[in-house]
Design a protein around this motif. Structure first.
Motif, PDB file in Angstrom:
ATOM      1  N   ARG A 539       0.828  -1.204   0.000  1.00  8.38           N
ATOM      2  CA  ARG A 539       0.000   0.000   0.000  1.00  8.38           C
ATOM      3  C   ARG A 539       0.862   1.253   0.000  1.00  8.38           C
ATOM      4  O   ARG A 539       0.563   2.233  -0.668  1.00  8.38           O
ATOM      5  CB  ARG A 539      -0.933   0.007   1.214  1.00  8.38           C
ATOM      6  CG  ARG A 539      -2.263  -0.686   0.947  1.00  8.38           C
ATOM      7  CD  ARG A 539      -3.203  -0.753   2.111  1.00  8.38           C
ATOM      8  NE  ARG A 539      -3.197   0.426   2.943  1.00  8.38           N
ATOM      9  CZ  ARG A 539      -2.976   0.417   4.247  1.00  8.38           C
ATOM     10  NH1 ARG A 539      -2.698  -0.709   4.855  1.00  8.38           N
ATOM     11  NH2 ARG A 539      -3.008   1.533   4.943  1.00  8.38           N
ATOM     12  N   ASP A 540       1.965   1.237   0.752  1.00  5.59           N
ATOM     13  CA  ASP A 540       2.868   2.387   0.761  1.00  5.59           C
ATOM     14  C   ASP A 540       3.559   2.572  -0.583  1.00  5.59           C
ATOM     15  O   ASP A 540       3.853   3.699  -0.990  1.00  5.59           O
ATOM     16  CB  ASP A 540       3.902   2.232   1.886  1.00  5.59           C
ATOM     17  CG  ASP A 540       3.436   2.891   3.178  1.00  5.59           C
ATOM     18  OD1 ASP A 540       2.264   3.318   3.216  1.00  5.59           O
ATOM     19  OD2 ASP A 540       4.227   2.987   4.131  1.00  5.59           O
ATOM     20  N   ILE A 541       3.818   1.465  -1.272  1.00  6.77           N
ATOM     21  CA  ILE A 541       4.375   1.565  -2.638  1.00  6.77           C
ATOM     22  C   ILE A 541       3.360   2.252  -3.543  1.00  6.77           C
ATOM     23  O   ILE A 541       3.695   3.169  -4.311  1.00  6.77           O
ATOM     24  CB  ILE A 541       4.722   0.163  -3.200  1.00  6.77           C
ATOM     25  CG1 ILE A 541       5.906  -0.462  -2.441  1.00  6.77           C
ATOM     26  CG2 ILE A 541       5.017   0.235  -4.696  1.00  6.77           C
ATOM     27  CD1 ILE A 541       7.257   0.140  -2.753  1.00  6.77           C
ATOM     28  N   ALA A 542       2.075   1.822  -3.436  1.00 11.06           N
ATOM     29  CA  ALA A 542       1.020   2.377  -4.289  1.00 11.06           C
ATOM     30  C   ALA A 542       0.802   3.862  -4.021  1.00 11.06           C
ATOM     31  O   ALA A 542       0.530   4.633  -4.934  1.00 11.06           O
ATOM     32  CB  ALA A 542      -0.281   1.605  -4.078  1.00 11.06           C
ATOM     33  N   GLU A 543       0.925   4.257  -2.744  1.00  7.41           N
ATOM     34  CA  GLU A 543       0.662   5.649  -2.372  1.00  7.41           C
ATOM     35  C   GLU A 543       1.925   6.513  -2.390  1.00  7.41           C
ATOM     36  O   GLU A 543       1.913   7.647  -1.909  1.00  7.41           O
ATOM     37  CB  GLU A 543       0.024   5.683  -0.976  1.00  7.41           C
ATOM     38  CG  GLU A 543      -1.353   5.030  -0.932  1.00  7.41           C
ATOM     39  CD  GLU A 543      -1.871   4.842   0.487  1.00  7.41           C
ATOM     40  OE1 GLU A 543      -1.145   5.249   1.423  1.00  7.41           O
ATOM     41  OE2 GLU A 543      -2.965   4.290   0.651  1.00  7.41           O
ATOM     42  N   ASP A 544       3.051   5.963  -2.930  1.00  8.21           N
ATOM     43  CA  ASP A 544       4.331   6.685  -3.044  1.00  8.21           C
ATOM     44  C   ASP A 544       4.910   7.082  -1.689  1.00  8.21           C
ATOM     45  O   ASP A 544       5.713   8.016  -1.591  1.00  8.21           O
ATOM     46  CB  ASP A 544       4.176   7.948  -3.919  1.00  8.21           C
ATOM     47  CG  ASP A 544       4.032   7.574  -5.390  1.00  8.21           C
ATOM     48  OD1 ASP A 544       4.565   6.515  -5.786  1.00  8.21           O
ATOM     49  OD2 ASP A 544       3.364   8.323  -6.123  1.00  8.21           O
TER      50      ASP A 544
END
Length: 740
Positions: A539-544
């Motif tokens: 999720r942190d990857i998706a949200e940068d």
């Protein structure tokens, strides 16, 4: 501790006989000619089986059973089925009779309730905490048939009435349980008299000094109170009689517990609590004239005494969900004291005293719509495995105590919600999808936000947007457990989708850098970047919030470290020098594998990243820890190993016959059906005779995805298993995957 084995004394025998006679007298009105035989049989079973049994308090179990049955008939108002079950409950709980024996002697209605009571007794025998997962099962049992709840409430009430015979610790445990769960349940079911008595008894054993203080004060002021009530009632009696009404009027002192709560809430002494009692006017009239005559009485009361308009409570027009109907007002009596007056009919009073049981009799129906809706909500929440047991029971208890608000849809349909419910609660009450897309509402033709707290009589039109998505801060907006459960599920679905997007983004970026995202690498990344779960990482990857470049840098550094370690450890050594540690999970006989043609007496380990089994095309890889790991040639890590560490690869192949068992993992997708897991398990265990280590199933939007790990002897056997599972009705696809 009382002697639980002593014979029944003459006094106890006398008490049992008296209780038996009282039960027969109380049951006369509910016994039909065909019921007599079955009730006598239940009494005979209880007499025969329970004569020698005593409860922990020392009370004969037979006396306890007779008293429960009397409470169920007299105070709750249930019929012969519940009477029979009450008589049998203690002998079943003590193992003196089985469900099979009950099934042979009694009808299906009795068996159904006794099965529920048996489950409850079983959980209590395990010393179940009311905040444990097991207690979820107990509540779910209650939710199947409301009579199970009512019999248990009668049992707890009888226990509370004899609680002085228990030791101090038992008194505290039982009182806590009754206060936490059973008193609120009695309240929700309309058993106000029982609820009040339970709360008083709880206070008697948990707050002894204050209980004794208030009881003493009430006793001291009784004469003055009775005189005041007579003075207040006298002019009302005359006017009501002049109007030709058939009525009964009496004063009722409030419970010790409610007086204590008023003292604490208002921060006053006992002498400053003015509404120590209420006046109840009960009229005997035809059901068609009920409302008109109640309002007529209200008019007479408010003509004689000044009313407080803000304290009017009209449960005639819209009864409570548990069937309670009454008209309450507060008026200024003699000496400027505020007095609560309750106006109701004889029918309404019996429903107020005996709750839903009385309501069924008057309505001629088996259940009440409001109760059915409540029980359905309870079942929904209980059956959701994601709900934390402690959180649920707290919500459950609070929702039981809540008063209701009644609001209308634009079409005029009435919706019942707990007091404090918001627009967002209302939206989720209509449908989960409406709740998830809610942006606000028009209430009484005015725009309001999702936080607007609903009031009685509001007309609510929910406004939605296709672009709206649930947000985590909504959890502070909703107040009902139903909405909270639906919202948490929606948030989990969003997080899952975001995690999938993050996975795809990272895999694409790594592919551009000639790197591959494997399960092994994911585990290392989650650990290195200190995430609690894989979902949070993606999720942190998706949200940068986490840059893919940082992931790339970590991978390059790890490769460099691994290369240096390998070069240091491999200097002057060959594959035959390597022996794996002995603590590996799966080790297969030495005669099965031939490694690098003529190498022998070499221990090896099957790689967990691809789990090779006999028959797979394989190769050996010399690890930096000093061992050889066997990989499948199509292992997801194979290309990377060949490209960077080709010098550490040794040929390997299976030789001879298959020996031992190998762990293989399968992924199964299909239609979400209640019997699908059972069917898969049957194919694995019964049809194929294989040992299954684990099975996990997740469902979403009617589709399930399951993973199972099984032990097989060879690849051919695994292929046969996959074909059989794929032939199961409802299964879409079966595939082997690498990590177990």
């Amino acid at each position: 501790m009382p002697n639980l084995n002593k014979p029944i004394s003459p006094q106890e025998r006398k008490d049992i006989l008296q209780s038996y006679k009282s039960l027969l007298e109380a049951s006369e009105a509910i016994i039909q000619p065909g019921d007599v035989k079955m009730i006598r049989e239940a009494i005979a079973v209880s007499l025969r089986k329970a004569t020698h049994i005593r409860r922990i308090s020392g009370t004969p179990a037979l006396l306890h059973s007779l008293e429960i049955a009397r409470i169920v008939v007299e105070e709750v108002g249930l019929g012969r089925t519940s009477l029979i079950c009450s008589l049998l409950y203690d002998v079943l709980r003590n193992g003196e009779i089985t469900i099979e024996e009950i099934r042979e002697q009694f009808d299906d209605h009795v068996v159904l309730i006794m099965e529920g009571l048996h489950k409850v007794a079983d959980l209590y025998n395990r010393n179940t905490s009311i905040k444990s997962e097991n207690f979820r099962k107990l509540l779910l049992t209650f939710a199947q048939d409301v009579r199970v709840i009512l019999v248990i409430i009668a049992d707890r009430l009888r226990t509370m009435r004899t609680l002085e015979r228990y030791d101090r610790q038992s008194q505290e445990v039982i009182s806590s349980e009754v206060a936490y769960l059973y008193a609120p349940m009695a309240h929700r079911l309309g058993l106000y008299t029982i609820k009040s008595e339970m709360e008083d008894l709880v206070m008697k054993f948990t707050n002894r000094e204050m209980y004794k203080f208030i009881a003493k004060k009430l006793n001291e002021t009784k004469r003055a109170r009775d005189k005041y009530i007579s003075e207040f009632i006298a002019p009302l009696k005359k006017e009501l009689s002049d109007q030709g009404l058939d009525f009964d009027i009496k004063g009722r002192t409030k419970t010790i517990n409610s007086i204590f709560h008023k003292m604490r809430k208002q921060n006053v002494e006992f002498e400053q609590v003015y509404d120590l009692f209420a006046i109840r006017i009960i009229i005997d009239t035809d059901i068609k004239k009920e409302k008109a005559e109640c309002w007529k009485v209200y008019s007479i009361v408010t003509d004689k005494y000044q009313p407080n308009p803000s304290r009017l409570r009209d449960w005639l027009s819209v009864p409570k969900s548990n069937g309670y109907e009454s008209l309450h007002t507060t008026v200024l009596g003699p000496n400027h004291k505020w007095i609560e007056v309750q106006i109701r009919t004889k029918r309404m009073d019996e429903i107020a005293e005996k709750g839903l049981a009385a309501h069924w009799r008057y309505k001629g129906i088996k259940s009440e719509r409001g109760l059915d809706q409540w029980l359905t909500n309870v079942r929904e929440i209980l059956e959701n495995p994601e709900v934390n047991a402690v959180d649920f029971i707290d919500d459950f208890r609070l929702n039981l105590y809540e008063e209701e608000v009644f609001v209308f849809t634009p079409k005029g349909d009435l919706r019942r919600l707990p007091k404090g419910a918001t627009v967002l609660d209302f939206a989720f009450d209509i449908h989960s999808e409406v709740g998830k897309k809610c942006v606000g509402a028009r209430v009484n033709q005015k725009n309001v936000s999702i936080k607007y707290e609903l009031r009685n009589g509001d007309q609510v039109e929910i406004q939605t947007s296709s672009n709206q998505e649930p947000k985590r801060d909504w959890l502070s907006v909703v107040s009902t457990s139903r909405a909270r459960t639906k919202l948490k599920q929606a948030l989990r679905d969003i997080e899952y989708k975001e995690a999938e997007i993050g996975r795809e983004m990272l895999a694409r970026r790594l592919k551009n850098w000639k790197m591959e995202l494997t399960d092994q690498l994911i585990g290392q990344l989650v650990k290195h970047f200190r995430y609690k779960s894989v979902h949070d990482f993606f999720r942190d990857i998706a949200e940068d919030n986490l840059d893919a470049v940082a992931v790339k840098d970590y991978i390059l550094k790890e490769r460099e470290k691994e290369k240096e370690q390998a070069e240091n450890q491999l200097a002057g050594r060959s594959a035959e020098n390597f022996v794996t540690p002995t603590d590996h999970e799966e080790e297969v006989g030495h005669d099965v594998l031939l490694i690098d043609k003529n190498l022998s007496n070499v221990n090896f380990q099957l790689a967990k990243c691809c789990n090779p089994i006999f028959g797979d095309d394989i190769f050996g890889f010399v690890s930096v820890n000093g061992g050889i790991r066997i990989h499948r040639k199509n292992c997801p890590n194979a290309p990377d190993m060949r490209q960077k560490y080709g010098y550490r690869i040794v040929p390997a192949r299976w030789t001879g016959e298959a020996g031992g068992s190998y762990l293989a993992a399968l992924r199964v997708t299909g239609e979400d059906d209640i019997g699908i897991v059972t069917n898969i398990s049957q194919v694995v265990s019964k049809d194929m005779g294989l040992k299954m280590r684990s099975i996990n199933v997740n469902s979403h939007d009617g589709v399930f995805e399951g993973t199972l790990s099984v032990f097989v002897n060879n690849k051919q056997l695994l292929n046969t298993l996959m074909k059989k599972i794929k032939n199961i009705r409802g299964v879409f696809d079966v595939s082997r995957f690498d990590a177990v």
